[in-house]
Design a protein around this motif. Structure first.
Motif, PDB file in Angstrom:
ATOM      1  N   GLY A  55      39.834  15.083  24.096  1.00  0.00           N
ATOM      2  CA  GLY A  55      39.691  16.371  23.405  1.00  0.00           C
ATOM      3  C   GLY A  55      38.328  16.724  22.873  1.00  0.00           C
ATOM      4  O   GLY A  55      38.090  17.884  22.506  1.00  0.00           O
ATOM      5  N   HIS A  56      37.386  15.766  22.825  1.00  0.00           N
ATOM      6  CA  HIS A  56      36.057  16.103  22.279  1.00  0.00           C
ATOM      7  C   HIS A  56      35.028  15.088  22.751  1.00  0.00           C
ATOM      8  O   HIS A  56      35.128  13.902  22.425  1.00  0.00           O
ATOM      9  CB  HIS A  56      36.101  16.123  20.749  1.00  0.00           C
ATOM     10  N   THR A  57      34.056  15.571  23.524  1.00  0.00           N
ATOM     11  CA  THR A  57      33.021  14.669  24.042  1.00  0.00           C
ATOM     12  C   THR A  57      31.647  15.337  24.026  1.00  0.00           C
ATOM     13  O   THR A  57      31.527  16.561  23.909  1.00  0.00           O
ATOM     14  CB  THR A  57      33.293  14.281  25.513  1.00  0.00           C
ATOM     15  N   HIS A  58      30.636  14.502  24.113  1.00  0.00           N
ATOM     16  CA  HIS A  58      29.274  14.903  24.465  1.00  0.00           C
ATOM     17  C   HIS A  58      28.920  13.914  25.583  1.00  0.00           C
ATOM     18  O   HIS A  58      28.245  12.908  25.360  1.00  0.00           O
ATOM     19  CB  HIS A  58      28.327  14.767  23.270  1.00  0.00           C
ATOM     20  N   ALA A  59      29.423  14.204  26.787  1.00  0.00           N
ATOM     21  CA  ALA A  59      29.521  13.182  27.837  1.00  0.00           C
ATOM     22  C   ALA A  59      28.193  12.520  28.179  1.00  0.00           C
ATOM     23  O   ALA A  59      28.114  11.307  28.359  1.00  0.00           O
ATOM     24  CB  ALA A  59      30.158  13.771  29.090  1.00  0.00           C
ATOM     25  N   ILE A 202      34.606  23.701  18.066  1.00  0.00           N
ATOM     26  CA  ILE A 202      33.654  23.588  16.940  1.00  0.00           C
ATOM     27  C   ILE A 202      33.884  22.285  16.167  1.00  0.00           C
ATOM     28  O   ILE A 202      35.011  21.795  16.084  1.00  0.00           O
ATOM     29  CB  ILE A 202      33.815  24.832  16.013  1.00  0.00           C
ATOM     30  N   HIS A 203      32.789  21.703  15.630  1.00  0.00           N
ATOM     31  CA  HIS A 203      32.916  20.564  14.722  1.00  0.00           C
ATOM     32  C   HIS A 203      33.298  21.103  13.333  1.00  0.00           C
ATOM     33  O   HIS A 203      32.646  22.028  12.846  1.00  0.00           O
ATOM     34  CB  HIS A 203      31.582  19.825  14.576  1.00  0.00           C
ATOM     35  N   VAL A 204      34.300  20.491  12.693  1.00  0.00           N
ATOM     36  CA  VAL A 204      34.751  20.984  11.381  1.00  0.00           C
ATOM     37  C   VAL A 204      35.017  19.821  10.425  1.00  0.00           C
ATOM     38  O   VAL A 204      35.724  18.869  10.791  1.00  0.00           O
ATOM     39  CB  VAL A 204      36.056  21.813  11.517  1.00  0.00           C
ATOM     40  N   ALA A 240      36.994  19.737  16.155  1.00  0.00           N
ATOM     41  CA  ALA A 240      36.700  18.309  16.225  1.00  0.00           C
ATOM     42  C   ALA A 240      36.520  17.727  14.824  1.00  0.00           C
ATOM     43  O   ALA A 240      35.848  18.332  13.984  1.00  0.00           O
ATOM     44  CB  ALA A 240      35.440  18.081  17.047  1.00  0.00           C
ATOM     45  N   HIS A 241      37.124  16.590  14.589  1.00  0.00           N
ATOM     46  CA  HIS A 241      37.007  15.754  13.398  1.00  0.00           C
ATOM     47  C   HIS A 241      38.016  16.095  12.298  1.00  0.00           C
ATOM     48  O   HIS A 241      38.968  15.373  12.107  1.00  0.00           O
ATOM     49  CB  HIS A 241      35.569  15.713  12.858  1.00  0.00           C
ATOM     50  N   CYS A 242      37.768  17.124  11.485  1.00  0.00           N
ATOM     51  CA  CYS A 242      38.685  17.452  10.382  1.00  0.00           C
ATOM     52  C   CYS A 242      38.996  16.209   9.544  1.00  0.00           C
ATOM     53  O   CYS A 242      40.165  15.927   9.238  1.00  0.00           O
ATOM     54  CB  CYS A 242      39.973  18.077  10.902  1.00  0.00           C
ATOM     55  N   THR A 292      37.041  11.032  22.010  1.00  0.00           N
ATOM     56  CA  THR A 292      36.151   9.887  21.777  1.00  0.00           C
ATOM     57  C   THR A 292      34.869  10.283  21.070  1.00  0.00           C
ATOM     58  O   THR A 292      34.150   9.432  20.555  1.00  0.00           O
ATOM     59  CB  THR A 292      35.740   9.231  23.107  1.00  0.00           C
ATOM     60  N   ASP A 293      34.534  11.610  21.079  1.00  0.00           N
ATOM     61  CA  ASP A 293      33.222  12.060  20.620  1.00  0.00           C
ATOM     62  C   ASP A 293      32.165  11.514  21.591  1.00  0.00           C
ATOM     63  O   ASP A 293      32.488  10.951  22.636  1.00  0.00           O
ATOM     64  CB  ASP A 293      32.967  11.612  19.174  1.00  0.00           C
ATOM     65  N   GLY A 294      30.880  11.653  21.251  1.00  0.00           N
ATOM     66  CA  GLY A 294      29.822  11.166  22.134  1.00  0.00           C
ATOM     67  C   GLY A 294      29.759   9.644  22.131  1.00  0.00           C
ATOM     68  O   GLY A 294      30.128   8.994  21.156  1.00  0.00           O
TER      69      GLY A 294
HETATM   70 ZN   LIG Z   1      30.948  15.714  18.317  1.00  0.00          ZN
END
Ligand SMILES: [Zn+2]
Length: 421
Positions: A55-59, A202-204, A240-242, A292-294
């Motif tokens: 659901g959220h990456t900076h590949a 968006i990152h939140v 992303a995050h919360c 996983t995020d980046g």
């Molecule tokens: Zn991120």
């Protein structure tokens, strides 16, 4: 239409033949399916399950794996990550994204929701490797209302490319965060996303600093309350995050049906805090998926370790081992992840898009095999994944991804250029 037969696979305790026609599951049958097919895979001894949706990456940050770890956040960003990222270009991002996709395929992931620089290279990499991807039209402003020129150029190239791409890829609107994009732009991008029925990524509420500065700038509001006051929260908003959520934030997210992407390992590694799984998901009823995020804040793209960490963290934070049971966490990483992006997959069933993986049931991590969900969340790793199918295409068979050596070599060269400048 091309055909693919997975013969004698184990599916939910049955032995079945699975016929894939084009990009969908056509027939799933306990009786062997006779006929001639373009390709047949002997799936005996293999367990057929849905693959993962990240659901959220900076590949492309896979190129910075292990480059700067165990540092304070601002030291990490200002003295290591941002100076290296200043050397990014299209070929470097292409090489890094292919490395990341290779790692994703080898760990059973067929979709990623990305946000990064030089996004046309991300789109090309996803298309070339035949995975699903949501590609960000990223905004990070140099002054209020003025997007970074690199993004402006990338976003216009993306729009000219997407019309000739496969149905596996689509564009999102991706304002980076409330502290890098002004309120008017946040609203404008959401209006465009709503017009196009596109997603808004968006990152939140990732760090305590974000909460504090939001309160100072926006009359005591939390980031979630601020975004809600702008009218940008709905069922296509992917947050992303919360990590830091008040009870009121949780109510707002639930009422708007917005999607939380929980990035447990990144939150732990950067010491961002603990996502309140029980308050927000178990009791709060918010929709949540996993990411996983980046790679430089994880440091892998494996949804196996992400699931395990998310489950363990939730129990400890809630002081309750019944929170985040394996089946629920597995659903967040599979069907839930696909559904959050309107992808008609994540479930092995006739008529659905043909995304699947075959697990090697003789891998010791899956033995004795009392509970598959538990085994996948708490024990399994990438070595259990034998074959990966996405959209009816075989991306990996017998753990071999075609072109792997070239992808790895190109990534080594790109990483050297990235840190050397
Ligand atoms: Zn991120």
């Amino acid at each position: 239409m091309k055909t693919l037969l997975l013969s004698r696979a184990a599916l939910e305790g049955r032995t079945v033949d699975v016929l894939i026609e084009g990009n969908r599951f056509k027939t799933i049958s306990e009786t062997p399916i006779e006929g001639t097919f373009d390709r047949t895979i002997d799936a005996s001894g293999k367990i057929l399950v849905p693959p993962f949706y990240n659901g959220h990456t900076h590949a492309a940050m896979n190129l910075l794996r292990g480059y700067a770890d165990d540092l304070q956040l601002m030291d990490w960003l200002q003295n290591h990550i941002w100076p290296a990222e200043a050397h990014l270009d299209d070929p470097i991002v292409y090489a890094g994204t292919r490395l990341s996709i290779l790692e994703m395929i080898k760990s059973g992931t067929v979709f990623f929701n990305d946000m990064y620089w030089y996004a046309p290279a991300v789109l090309r990499a996803a298309e070339d490797m035949k995975v699903r991807a949501a590609i960000a039209r990223q905004a990070i402003e140099t002054s209020p209302g003025v997007n970074n020129p690199t993004n402006v150029e990338s976003n216009s190239i993306l729009e000219s490319m997407i019309g000739s791409c496969s149905s596996r890829v689509f564009l999102t609107y991706a304002p980076h965060a409330i502290y890098t994009v002004c309120g008017d732009s946040l609203r404008e991008m959401h209006a465009k996303a709503a017009d196009e029925k596109s997603y808004y990524h968006i990152h939140v509420a990732e760090t305590r600093t974000e909460i504090e500065s939001c309160a100072k700038l926006h009359g005591g509001m939390t980031p979630v309350a601020y975004l809600d006051s702008l009218g940008v929260l709905d069922d296509r908003t992917i947050m992303a995050h919360c990590v830091h959520l008040s009870d009121d934030d949780i109510r707002i997210i639930r009422e708007r049906s917005a999607v939380i992407v929980h990035n447990a390992q990144s939150n732990l590694k950067l010491d961002s805090g603990f996502f309140p799984f029980k308050r927000a998901v178990s009791d709060g009823g918010c929709r949540a998926i996993l990411g996983t995020d980046g790679c430089s804040s994880n440091n892998s793209m494996s949804m196996f370790s992400e699931m395990k960490t998310a489950a363990l963290m939730a129990k400890t934070v809630a002081d309750d081992p019944t929170v985040a049971p394996a089946a629920q966490v597995l659903e967040m990483a599979t069907a839930g992840g696909a559904a959050a992006f309107g992808i008609d997959a994540g479930v092995i069933a006739e008529g659905r898009l043909a995304d699947a993986m075959l697990l090697d049931s003789s891998n010791s991590l899956l033995v004795p095999g009392f509970n598959l969900a538990s085994d996948l969340v708490y024990a399994a790793d990438s070595s259990c994944v034998d074959t990966v199918v996405c959209d009816g295409n075989v991306l990996m068979e017998n753990r071999v991804v075609p072109g792997e050596d070239e992808i790895v070599e190109a990534a080594r060269d790109a990483a050297a250029r990235l840190v050397r400048g």
